[in-house]
Design a protein around this motif. Structure first.
Motif, PDB file in Angstrom:
ATOM      1  N   ILE A 120       0.809  -1.277  -0.173  1.00  0.00           N
ATOM      2  CA  ILE A 120      -0.038  -0.044   0.041  1.00  0.00           C
ATOM      3  C   ILE A 120       0.753   1.338   0.091  1.00  0.00           C
ATOM      4  CG2 ILE A 120      -1.678   1.216   1.577  1.00  0.00           C
ATOM      5  CD1 ILE A 120      -2.777  -1.308   2.296  1.00  0.00           C
ATOM      6  N   PHE A 121       1.791   1.048   0.783  1.00  0.00           N
ATOM      7  CA  PHE A 121       2.862   2.401   0.934  1.00  0.00           C
ATOM      8  C   PHE A 121       3.510   2.685  -0.394  1.00  0.00           C
ATOM      9  CE2 PHE A 121       7.182   4.268   1.643  1.00  0.00           C
ATOM     10  CZ  PHE A 121       6.786   5.141   2.735  1.00  0.00           C
ATOM     11  N   VAL A 122       3.699   1.666  -1.169  1.00  0.00           N
ATOM     12  CA  VAL A 122       4.465   1.942  -2.732  1.00  0.00           C
ATOM     13  C   VAL A 122       3.522   2.627  -3.501  1.00  0.00           C
ATOM     14  CG1 VAL A 122       5.476   0.756  -4.497  1.00  0.00           C
ATOM     15  CG2 VAL A 122       6.257   0.039  -2.314  1.00  0.00           C
ATOM     16  N   PHE A 123       2.344   2.130  -3.472  1.00  0.00           N
ATOM     17  CA  PHE A 123       1.192   2.681  -4.490  1.00  0.00           C
ATOM     18  C   PHE A 123       0.528   3.915  -4.231  1.00  0.00           C
ATOM     19  CE2 PHE A 123       2.228  -1.794  -5.592  1.00  0.00           C
ATOM     20  CZ  PHE A 123       2.548  -1.646  -7.008  1.00  0.00           C
ATOM     21  N   VAL A 124       0.170   4.075  -2.855  1.00  0.00           N
ATOM     22  CA  VAL A 124      -0.720   5.124  -2.730  1.00  0.00           C
ATOM     23  C   VAL A 124       0.424   6.387  -2.852  1.00  0.00           C
ATOM     24  CG1 VAL A 124      -1.988   4.069  -0.960  1.00  0.00           C
ATOM     25  CG2 VAL A 124      -0.088   5.027  -0.202  1.00  0.00           C
ATOM     26  N   SER A 129      -1.919   9.034   3.759  1.00  0.00           N
ATOM     27  CA  SER A 129      -2.185   7.254   3.218  1.00  0.00           C
ATOM     28  C   SER A 129      -0.913   6.514   3.444  1.00  0.00           C
ATOM     29  CB  SER A 129      -2.858   7.297   1.588  1.00  0.00           C
ATOM     30  OG  SER A 129      -4.055   7.787   1.792  1.00  0.00           O
ATOM     31  N   LYS A 130       0.192   7.283   2.830  1.00  0.00           N
ATOM     32  CA  LYS A 130       1.617   6.654   3.118  1.00  0.00           C
ATOM     33  C   LYS A 130       1.924   6.781   4.587  1.00  0.00           C
ATOM     34  CE  LYS A 130       4.109   7.834  -0.902  1.00  0.00           C
ATOM     35  NZ  LYS A 130       4.370   6.399  -1.274  1.00  0.00           N
ATOM     36  N   THR A 131       1.422   7.621   5.278  1.00  0.00           N
ATOM     37  CA  THR A 131       1.588   7.641   6.728  1.00  0.00           C
ATOM     38  C   THR A 131       1.055   6.327   7.578  1.00  0.00           C
ATOM     39  OG1 THR A 131       2.255   9.759   6.952  1.00  0.00           O
ATOM     40  CG2 THR A 131       1.474   8.889   8.982  1.00  0.00           C
ATOM     41  N   LYS A 132      -0.392   6.563   7.272  1.00  0.00           N
ATOM     42  CA  LYS A 132      -1.099   5.392   7.516  1.00  0.00           C
ATOM     43  C   LYS A 132      -0.516   3.816   7.152  1.00  0.00           C
ATOM     44  CE  LYS A 132      -5.458   7.672   7.748  1.00  0.00           C
ATOM     45  NZ  LYS A 132      -6.908   7.898   7.111  1.00  0.00           N
ATOM     46  N   ALA A 133      -0.095   3.702   6.142  1.00  0.00           N
ATOM     47  CA  ALA A 133       0.306   2.521   5.716  1.00  0.00           C
ATOM     48  C   ALA A 133       1.560   2.138   6.399  1.00  0.00           C
ATOM     49  CB  ALA A 133       0.822   2.524   4.322  1.00  0.00           C
ATOM     50  N   LEU A 134       2.561   3.317   6.898  1.00  0.00           N
ATOM     51  CA  LEU A 134       3.850   2.958   7.401  1.00  0.00           C
ATOM     52  C   LEU A 134       3.503   2.602   8.989  1.00  0.00           C
ATOM     53  CD1 LEU A 134       7.010   3.626   6.911  1.00  0.00           C
ATOM     54  CD2 LEU A 134       6.503   5.604   7.907  1.00  0.00           C
TER      55      LEU A 134
END
Length: 543
Positions: A120-124, A129-134
């Protein structure tokens, strides 16, 4: 086989710590706005302070972060020592939430959770959204790390030499409990994370390498070891910050001592609450939580006396007295708070600039003299704004080196640019005052027309500054753009004033000092206008 054990245990611990760091960092970013509101919520009410300490630590999943942040606030005089002690007590309860997360036993799901989050982190694309994935990836890595440590330690159960080593720290007596607590403190001080000690303790207990009393003693010691982070952070801090760090150590050390002194009875009480034989992880989490709650209940009535005692024992060394802002290097752990406080400090700079412009207005309107006292006051204001700029720049450059969202990076850079422009404007205000004083000291008087021109130019400059300052305070982009009209008016007024002056200066009998001094003042106002226009451009570009 030994290498296999070492690789899995060390690798698992590293992944666990990295996961904790990612989850904590992600939670801090997501909770940024809530952290900024903590200052408004913290009053002299100790119970509110305790709740906020619990709430913030629960959000960021790190008592070290919230404690160091609190000490930073105390160091910057944003919080009193009493308020800081309340937050630290609350943080001790908030850190126990981590233990209850570990109760979930998601070891086998750690890898897929981390993997899905990484994809998710790679594609958002969006920062949030990246912070949530992280954050989710950190959550998965915590359990993956625990699973690796558990797998790595499993063969030790059949190795007598290792079992004998663990028996050296069995909490089967008061001295044994003390030794186990000391080991827990040392481990926590070494890895700078009480959560890591908790994870290691749970892993050892699940593998049957340590019994429940020893696990409880290790966790108790972790509460002492975690105070080293705050202690190290205050080595170059103010006296009040040192008092807060010492209080943190005193509270936890005293708490562990009194629990160790009644350790067998404490275990009996725990057994009444939860049966550790059925689920030792829940038992360890309960022991951790109950200790901190009891310790907070014990110390809450004594926050005031403890604060007074620390003020007697830790004498004021006068450090940090020259600080002009309420920013501090210890606050960089919470960048959102730094950005919010920086804006407050820049608005305070704005108030000083208004004072400088008003002083000039009085000179023109009431035909007062530019006295030495006024020059000294304006010089003091300008010197203060130099310090404002330095302190704001130092702390904000520190947070720019951290992993910030794009929005925070833009806001930080905007604040730095506006701070720099405000300091430069104050410098030009002082130059105007000194130019007026120089003309006056040479027994030269401005004509009524010249004085009136300068009055109107100062008035237009003050109106433009107020418009820009309010626009910055309210984040009103439209108002910024409307300020361009006022900036254009100053340009027109300057051109007319310069044309009038050049025409008048060509006449015989006009003193050179008046001619050059008056032209300098006009140019200084033009430069102030240019720097205000730079702020308009900065805000328009970054929105």
């Amino acid at each position: 086989m030994y290498l296999d054990i070492i690789f899995k245990v060390v690798g698992g611990l590293g992944i666990f710590l990295y996961g904790m760091d990612n989850m904590s960092g992600g939670m801090q970013k997501l909770a940024g706005k809530k952290l900024k509101k903590i200052l408004a919520a913290l009053t002299t009410n100790r119970f509110i302070a305790i709740f906020m300490g619990f709430f913030v630590t629960m959000l960021v999943q790190s008592s070290s972060v919230s404690t160091v942040m609190t000490i930073g606030f105390v160091n910057a005089s944003l919080l009193t020592l009493e308020q800081g002690l309340g937050v630290i007590l609350g943080a001790n309860i908030g850190t126990t939430v981590t233990g209850w997360l570990l109760v979930l036993h998601l070891g086998k799901f750690g890898l897929p959770i981390a993997g899905i989050a990484a994809i998710i982190f790679v594609f958002v694309k969006k920062d949030r959204s990246k912070t949530k994935a992280l954050t989710l990836m950190g959550f998965g890595l915590i359990f993956l790390g625990l699973e690796l440590m558990s797998t790595g330690l499993e063969p030790i159960r059949s190795m007598p030499e290792f079992l004998n080593l663990f028996k050296l720290f069995v909490a089967d007596s008061y001295f044994g409990a003390f030794k186990a607590a000391l080991v827990g403190a040392c481990i926590t001080a070494l890895v700078q994370s009480s959560s890591a000690t908790l994870g290691i303790t749970i892993t050892l207990a699940l593998q049957g390498l340590i019994d429940y009393p020893t696990a409880v003693a290790l966790v108790l010691g972790g509460n002492v070891g975690t105070t080293i982070t705050a202690f190290l952070a205050t080595l170059n801090a103010s006296t009040n910050a040192k008092r807060a760090a010492y209080a943190h150590s005193i509270i936890n050390i005293f708490g562990v001592c009194w629990v160790i002194s009644i350790f067998p009875y404490y275990l009996k009480v725990l057994n009444l609450v939860v049966d550790s034989k059925d689920n030792i992880t829940i038992g360890i989490a309960t022991a951790h939580t109950m200790f901190n709650i009891l310790n907070v209940l014990f110390f809450t009535p004594f926050i005031g006396p403890l604060s007074r005692l620390l003020k007697i024992l830790v004498k004021d060394n006068g450090k940090m007295d020259n600080k002009v802002t309420k920013l501090d290097a210890l606050m960089v752990a919470t960048p959102g708070v730094v950005v919010g406080q920086t804006k407050i400090e820049i608005l305070t700079m704005g108030q000083y600039i208004k004072e400088m412009l008003f002083t000039l207005e009085e000179i023109y309107a009431k035909q007062k003299e530019m006295s030495e006292k006024k020059i000294e006051r304006l010089q003091h204001v300008e010197d203060s704004l130099d310090l404002y700029q330095k302190e704001i720049t130092d702390v904000n450059f520190m947070i720019l080196n951290k992993d910030l969202s794009n929005n925070l990076i833009e806001e930080t850079r905007k604040n730095l640019e506006i701070c720099d422009e405000y300091e430069t404007i104050s410098d030009y205000c002082l130059r105007i005052a000194k130019a007026l004083k120089k003309i006056q000291d040479n027994d030269i008087e401005l004509t009524e027309v010249e004085r009136n021109i300068l009055f109107k130019l100062n008035e237009s400059t003050e109106l433009l500054f107020r418009e820009v300052n309010i626009s910055f305070e309210e984040k009103d982009r439209e108002r910024f753009l409307k300020a361009i009209i006022k900036a254009d008016k100053i340009t027109s007024d300057f051109k007319r004033a310069r044309a009038y002056h050049l025409k008048n200066a060509s006449q015989a009998g006009v003193p050179v000092m008046l001619s050059t001094g008056y032209m300098d003042i006009l140019n200084y106002y033009r430069r102030i206008r240019d720097h205000l226009f730079n702020i308009i451009e900065v805000f328009s570009r970054l929105q």
